[in-house]
Design an enzyme around this catalytic site. Structure first.
Site, PDB file in Angstrom:
ATOM      1  N   LYS A 228       4.060  16.673  21.940  1.00 13.13           N
ATOM      2  CA  LYS A 228       4.661  17.678  22.808  1.00 13.13           C
ATOM      3  C   LYS A 228       5.546  17.058  23.883  1.00 13.13           C
ATOM      4  CE  LYS A 228       4.013  21.490  22.952  1.00 13.13           C
ATOM      5  NZ  LYS A 228       2.912  22.197  23.634  1.00 13.13           N
TER       6      LYS A 228
ATOM      7  N   HIS B 143      20.835  40.944  22.657  1.00 13.00           N
ATOM      8  CA  HIS B 143      19.491  41.274  22.167  1.00 13.00           C
ATOM      9  C   HIS B 143      18.807  40.052  21.541  1.00 13.00           C
ATOM     10  CE1 HIS B 143      20.646  45.513  22.701  1.00 13.00           C
ATOM     11  NE2 HIS B 143      21.777  45.189  22.081  1.00 13.00           N
TER      12      HIS B 143
ATOM     13  N   GLU C 109      10.192  25.859  33.312  1.00 14.24           N
ATOM     14  CA  GLU C 109       9.073  26.799  33.279  1.00 14.24           C
ATOM     15  C   GLU C 109       8.544  27.070  34.686  1.00 14.24           C
ATOM     16  OE1 GLU C 109       7.211  25.902  28.854  1.00 14.24           O
ATOM     17  OE2 GLU C 109       6.231  25.069  30.622  1.00 14.24           O
TER      18      GLU C 109
ATOM     19  N   SER D   3       1.488  16.754  26.576  1.00 15.00           N
ATOM     20  CA  SER D   3       0.242  17.493  26.421  1.00 15.00           C
ATOM     21  C   SER D   3      -0.926  16.520  26.451  1.00 15.00           C
ATOM     22  CB  SER D   3       0.246  18.253  25.090  1.00 15.00           C
ATOM     23  OG  SER D   3      -1.044  18.700  24.756  1.00 15.00           O
TER      24      SER D   3
END
Length: 464
Positions: free
Chosen positions: A289, A162, A296, A283
């Site tokens: 970043k 979980h 992804e 970024s």
């Protein structure tokens, strides 16, 4: 076969007017099926060889055809081939160029076959080769996982259920879970390949041919394991493409789960691993970043393959026997599913060996969340207390730890004995992270020794 001058089509004898220009473009497949050229030529060479052996072609005609086809292959690979939309597909483009090059003998190549069994054969030959490439990338990724697991067999991290801290595990053990997923994918592809590797050539349009062909000759020349047993099914079956997409969808689901964990682990909140810069981007506005773009993107690409599986199932669900023009729509989803899976596996196979675990951050995270609570319950069971009572005792201890800000291993013996007088000094051997993972020393367990044993079993599987 003559090309009708009025209709400008190779099959135009039946028609009295040319196909509308838009319809010609709409129904043509050459823009995407030209990637089958190598396998189309391979099938045609085998077909010509067989026709000569059964006496339908002379040996001189066979040799002229094969030489012409090899020249066309060279022209295509050199970028000298002019693909024509008016010739519809890869098959007619190559046949028309062959006839142009060698004359009337080129028109004899299509004897005893149809584009229906020709395309079914081409796709199977192409997919068979692509499966072999994909399995090579799978093995490369699995090998990278085995190497990382062996190198980091004793690095401790939290295991989750979980997405909550559950029990300590080793990083190597976690990596081997991914190995197991990929091994099932590999087994599915090996099994799928067996059904891909059946030859429809000789089914002709739908009912076979009156020529004295010998399908066993072409089957052997093309490396198929068997010939299709029914001509109607041979030209119309696309189960193999659907089965591949199902296997690919499962594999992409595994890579998507894998990606999700990598994305989480590279975040500042987890900080479990570092990905090399070459697999990340920055970024345009935030200079700090470092985005895990490869995981992804793979996570996102899983949706394409799921869609292709549903598209092919829907394509086939209402088709009567035998071949229908609908089946032209099988290629683009299959091609993209193959490309997506192959490229995703390649990206991961390149990336995984370069992952660096942040050992201290992983360990510190494993120390949070009372990850050895189950070990304390098991300790009390060994003292003769029923497990359900142990569960309640440890629950009280955890509540005390939450209130006091102490992990179980940070409590004193006196504090722990408040919950059970069966707890002795030896309890601290099971409350340590090392004690927890080392205690799970069985096949499939997370103990470092078991990780190393699992790595060896994995290598044996890949070598088999």
């Amino acid at each position: 076969m003559s090309q009708d001058k009025t209709t400008n089509q190779s099959w135009g004898g039946r028609f009295s007017e040319p196909v509308d220009a838009f319809v010609a473009r709409f129904t043509a497949s050459v823009d995407f099926d030209q990637r089958l050229y190598k396998h189309d030529i391979q099938g045609s060479i085998a077909h010509a060889t067989m026709l000569a052996k059964v006496g339908v072609l002379t040996e001189a005609e066979r040799d002229t055809i094969i030489e012409g086809l090899n020249t066309i292959r060279g022209d295509i690979e050199a970028g000298r081939f002019d693909w024509r939309v008016d010739l519809e597909d890869v098959h007619m483009n190559i046949e028309a160029k062959l006839t142009e090059a060698i004359g009337i003998t080129g028109k004899k190549l299509h004897t005893g076959r149809s584009r229906n069994d020709q395309v079914a054969t081409d796709i199977r030959l192409w997919l068979r080769d692509e499966i072999d490439v994909i399995m090579g990338e799978l093995v490369r990724l699995q090998t990278g996982l085995l190497d990382q697991a062996e190198r980091h067999n004793a690095v401790i991290m939290p295991g989750f259920t979980h997405l909550q801290t559950a029990q300590p595990v080793t990083f190597g053990h976690h990596l081997l879970a991914w190995f197991e997923m990929l091994q099932r994918d590999r087994e599915r592809l090996i099994d799928c390949r067996k059904r891909v590797n059946r030859m429809p050539l000789g089914s002709a349009a739908l009912a076979g041919t009156t020529y004295p062909i010998d399908r066993s000759i072409t089957c052997e020349l093309l490396g198929f394991e068997a010939v299709s047993g029914n001509s109607l099914d041979g030209v119309s079956d696309r189960d193999f493409a659907i089965e591949f997409c199902a296997a690919a969808a499962l594999a992409m689901m595994h890579l998507s789960r894998f990606s999700e964990e990598l994305v989480l682990w590279t975040s500042a909140q987890f900080n479990f691993i570092a990905l090399p810069d070459r697999f990340c981007t920055g970024s345009s506005i935030m200079p700090q970043k470092k985005n895990p773009d490869v995981p992804e993107l793979v996570r996102g690409k899983s949706g394409r393959v799921y869609g292709h599986l549903m598209g092919l199932l829907t394509l086939m669900k209402s088709q009567p026997l035998a071949y229908n023009k609908d089946n032209q729509e099988d290629k683009e989803p299959l091609f993209d599913a193959v490309d997506t899976l192959r490229d995703s596996l390649r990206a991961f196979a390149d990336m995984i060996p370069a992952i660096e675990p942040k050992v201290e951050a992983m360990r510190e995270a494993a120390l949070r969340g009372f990850s050895t609570a189950t070990d304390l319950a098991d300790y009390l069971v060994r003292k003769g207390i029923p497990f359900r009572d142990c569960h309640e005792i440890v629950g009280h201890a955890v509540k005390y730890g939450v209130d006091s800000g102490k992990d179980l291993a940070e409590m004193s013996l006196d504090e722990l004995r408040r919950f059970s007088d069966q707890i002795e000094q030896d309890v601290f051997e099971v409350l340590t992270l090392e004690g927890s993972v080392n205690a799970r020393d069985h096949i499939g367990g997370t103990a470092p020794a078991q990780v190393l044993a699992a790595v060896q079993r994995g290598r044996a599987l890949l070598d088999a």
